[in-house]
Design a protein around this motif. Structure first.
Motif, PDB file in Angstrom:
ATOM      1  N   LEU A   1      23.010 -60.676 -27.736  1.00 29.19           N
ATOM      2  CA  LEU A   1      21.598 -61.021 -27.798  1.00 29.19           C
ATOM      3  C   LEU A   1      20.793 -59.722 -27.783  1.00 29.19           C
ATOM      4  O   LEU A   1      21.005 -58.867 -26.922  1.00 29.19           O
ATOM      5  N   ILE A   2      19.878 -59.574 -28.729  1.00 27.78           N
ATOM      6  CA  ILE A   2      18.968 -58.433 -28.767  1.00 27.78           C
ATOM      7  C   ILE A   2      17.561 -58.968 -28.558  1.00 27.78           C
ATOM      8  O   ILE A   2      17.122 -59.869 -29.277  1.00 27.78           O
ATOM      9  N   HIS A   3      16.846 -58.433 -27.564  1.00 25.38           N
ATOM     10  CA  HIS A   3      15.509 -58.940 -27.267  1.00 25.38           C
ATOM     11  C   HIS A   3      14.656 -57.857 -26.630  1.00 25.38           C
ATOM     12  O   HIS A   3      15.136 -56.802 -26.212  1.00 25.38           O
ATOM     13  N   GLY A   4      13.358 -58.155 -26.536  1.00 24.78           N
ATOM     14  CA  GLY A   4      12.412 -57.288 -25.858  1.00 24.78           C
ATOM     15  C   GLY A   4      11.755 -58.023 -24.714  1.00 24.78           C
ATOM     16  O   GLY A   4      12.400 -58.660 -23.907  1.00 24.78           O
ATOM     17  N   HIS A   5      10.441 -57.894 -24.619  1.00 29.37           N
ATOM     18  CA  HIS A   5       9.562 -58.613 -23.694  1.00 29.37           C
ATOM     19  C   HIS A   5       9.565 -58.077 -22.269  1.00 29.37           C
ATOM     20  O   HIS A   5       8.511 -57.897 -21.672  1.00 29.37           O
ATOM     21  N   THR A   6      10.721 -57.819 -21.688  1.00 26.65           N
ATOM     22  CA  THR A   6      10.777 -57.504 -20.262  1.00 26.65           C
ATOM     23  C   THR A   6      10.431 -56.054 -19.952  1.00 26.65           C
ATOM     24  O   THR A   6      10.177 -55.717 -18.789  1.00 26.65           O
ATOM     25  N   HIS A   7      10.439 -55.174 -20.968  1.00 25.54           N
ATOM     26  CA  HIS A   7      10.186 -53.739 -20.762  1.00 25.54           C
ATOM     27  C   HIS A   7      11.216 -53.137 -19.809  1.00 25.54           C
ATOM     28  O   HIS A   7      10.922 -52.181 -19.085  1.00 25.54           O
ATOM     29  N   ARG A   8      12.430 -53.675 -19.836  1.00 24.55           N
ATOM     30  CA  ARG A   8      13.515 -53.173 -18.975  1.00 24.55           C
ATOM     31  C   ARG A   8      14.711 -52.823 -19.844  1.00 24.55           C
ATOM     32  O   ARG A   8      15.730 -53.514 -19.826  1.00 24.55           O
ATOM     33  N   PRO A   9      14.627 -51.746 -20.632  1.00 28.40           N
ATOM     34  CA  PRO A   9      15.712 -51.428 -21.566  1.00 28.40           C
ATOM     35  C   PRO A   9      17.035 -51.158 -20.855  1.00 28.40           C
ATOM     36  O   PRO A   9      17.105 -50.326 -19.945  1.00 28.40           O
ATOM     37  N   ARG A  10      18.046 -51.877 -21.284  1.00 31.64           N
ATOM     38  CA  ARG A  10      19.357 -51.742 -20.649  1.00 31.64           C
ATOM     39  C   ARG A  10      20.352 -52.570 -21.447  1.00 31.64           C
ATOM     40  O   ARG A  10      19.978 -53.530 -22.122  1.00 31.64           O
ATOM     41  N   ASP A  11      21.626 -52.196 -21.349  1.00 33.47           N
ATOM     42  CA  ASP A  11      22.707 -52.982 -21.942  1.00 33.47           C
ATOM     43  C   ASP A  11      23.374 -53.780 -20.832  1.00 33.47           C
ATOM     44  O   ASP A  11      23.836 -53.200 -19.836  1.00 33.47           O
ATOM     45  N   HIS A  12      23.418 -55.105 -20.990  1.00 36.17           N
ATOM     46  CA  HIS A  12      23.991 -55.997 -19.983  1.00 36.17           C
ATOM     47  C   HIS A  12      25.234 -56.679 -20.530  1.00 36.17           C
ATOM     48  O   HIS A  12      25.208 -57.236 -21.630  1.00 36.17           O
ATOM     49  N   VAL A  13      26.324 -56.656 -19.761  1.00 37.41           N
ATOM     50  CA  VAL A  13      27.491 -57.487 -20.059  1.00 37.41           C
ATOM     51  C   VAL A  13      27.297 -58.807 -19.329  1.00 37.41           C
ATOM     52  O   VAL A  13      27.163 -58.831 -18.106  1.00 37.41           O
ATOM     53  N   LEU A  14      27.280 -59.904 -20.078  1.00 35.85           N
ATOM     54  CA  LEU A  14      27.033 -61.214 -19.484  1.00 35.85           C
ATOM     55  C   LEU A  14      28.321 -61.961 -19.162  1.00 35.85           C
ATOM     56  O   LEU A  14      28.380 -62.702 -18.187  1.00 35.85           O
ATOM     57  N   ASP A  15      29.342 -61.785 -19.994  1.00 37.67           N
ATOM     58  CA  ASP A  15      30.613 -62.476 -19.774  1.00 37.67           C
ATOM     59  C   ASP A  15      31.706 -61.713 -20.499  1.00 37.67           C
ATOM     60  O   ASP A  15      31.707 -61.631 -21.732  1.00 37.67           O
ATOM     61  N   ALA A  16      32.628 -61.140 -19.722  1.00 38.25           N
ATOM     62  CA  ALA A  16      33.740 -60.382 -20.293  1.00 38.25           C
ATOM     63  C   ALA A  16      35.077 -61.044 -20.011  1.00 38.25           C
ATOM     64  O   ALA A  16      36.126 -60.430 -20.174  1.00 38.25           O
ATOM     65  N   THR A  17      35.028 -62.303 -19.593  1.00 32.40           N
ATOM     66  CA  THR A  17      36.269 -62.972 -19.189  1.00 32.40           C
ATOM     67  C   THR A  17      37.175 -63.279 -20.365  1.00 32.40           C
ATOM     68  O   THR A  17      38.394 -63.246 -20.246  1.00 32.40           O
ATOM     69  N   THR A  18      36.607 -63.621 -21.502  1.00 34.01           N
ATOM     70  CA  THR A  18      37.400 -63.909 -22.703  1.00 34.01           C
ATOM     71  C   THR A  18      36.704 -63.261 -23.894  1.00 34.01           C
ATOM     72  O   THR A  18      35.473 -63.176 -23.940  1.00 34.01           O
ATOM     73  N   PRO A  19      37.491 -62.805 -24.875  1.00 35.26           N
ATOM     74  CA  PRO A  19      36.849 -62.218 -26.058  1.00 35.26           C
ATOM     75  C   PRO A  19      36.176 -63.302 -26.899  1.00 35.26           C
ATOM     76  O   PRO A  19      36.657 -64.444 -26.920  1.00 35.26           O
TER      77      PRO A  19
END
Length: 277
Positions: A219-237
């Motif tokens: 997911l690529i988004h803006g709005h929050t003004h909090r630039p960062r890369d987040h891993v949401l789920d790495a349990t399965t490819p």
């Protein structure tokens, strides 16, 4: 051409339109939350310089390009400073659109930007969210505000102002009245920021639901003004993640002028621009 689908606030039923990158696209740029306004000329100049010089094959603007948008008719206001500023921005968009495809997803500040302005510029309006198929991967693009479920008051406001009847009523008001309403809303927003109020971040469960519903990995988004890369789920490819775009402010120390760039065969890269010469 993207296939349009109606916007839906409920993650479990979200279906997105799709942009499929042609084979010759090798570099894509993503920006959001520039909040362009005449009172911040350094940011405007940096944006104009970027638009004229980016090497991207396509540009995706994910909302809040403008600090406020009170209707496409502002372009015709020949004796109004706001009209002159918008026409200046229109020229930069037209020049960029003559060189590459430019796509636009509405933000919470410029959700009234319409088909008329987009058509004159040469931009393509996209619904929120939109799928992007590029370089063997599927991305999901959004402004991001619909995912900030913790901000209940804002979500109620958003639901109201996205209604066609509300928009038609607002756009029917005289220009001066619309400008006054916009100034009032901006003043409220600045007061809330000054008070140190907490702003809700993207809801992780909602973001995951959007990704899975659209068979997308990032997911690529803006709005929050909090630039960062987040891993949401790495349990399965594949690993599910979200990449948050930065806002722009050329007058900040250090300046915030960042582009997220996708290049075929490479991981996403954050490009930090210099202020305009």
């Amino acid at each position: 051409m993207p296939r349009h689908a109606p916007e839906n606030q409920h993650a479990e039923t979200v279906t997105a339109s799709t942009v499929t990158a042609p084979a010759h696209w090798r570099t894509l740029d993503f920006i959001s939350d520039l909040h362009l306004q005449a009172s911040e000329p350094a940011t405007v100049a940096a944006w104009q310089h970027y638009m004229a010089n980016t090497p991207a094959d396509a540009l995706f603007i994910l909302g809040d390009l403008f600090e406020v948008w009170i209707g496409d008719g502002i372009v015709l206001a020949s004796d109004d400073p706001d009209g002159a500023f918008v026409r200046q921005c229109q020229q930069a968009l037209q020049a960029a659109c003559a060189r590459m495809p430019v796509y636009f997803i509405h933000g919470n500040r410029d959700f009234l930007l319409g088909e008329d302005f987009a058509r004159v510029c040469g931009m393509t309006l996209l619904p929120d969210p939109t799928q992007l198929d590029f370089d063997g991967q599927r991305y999901l693009l959004s402004h991001g505000d619909a995912l900030c479920l913790g901000d209940v008051d804002y979500q109620q406001f958003r639901l109201q102002v996205r209604q066609p009847a509300w928009q038609a009523n607002f756009l029917a008001k005289p220009l001066a009245e619309r400008q006054e309403i916009a100034r009032g809303l901006r003043s409220q927003s600045e007061s809330r920021k000054a008070s140190g109020a907490h702003y809700a971040d993207v809801d992780t469960a909602e973001a995951l639901s959007w990704l899975r519903a659209n068979h997308a990995s990032t997911l690529i988004h803006g709005h929050t003004h909090r630039p960062r890369d987040h891993v949401l789920d790495a349990t399965t490819p594949p690993v599910l993640s979200r990449l948050v775009l930065s806002d722009w402010d050329a007058a900040a120390q250090p300046p915030r002028l960042e582009v997220l760039r996708l290049a075929a065969g490479h991981p996403p890269r954050r490009v930090v621009l210099a202020p305009a010469p």
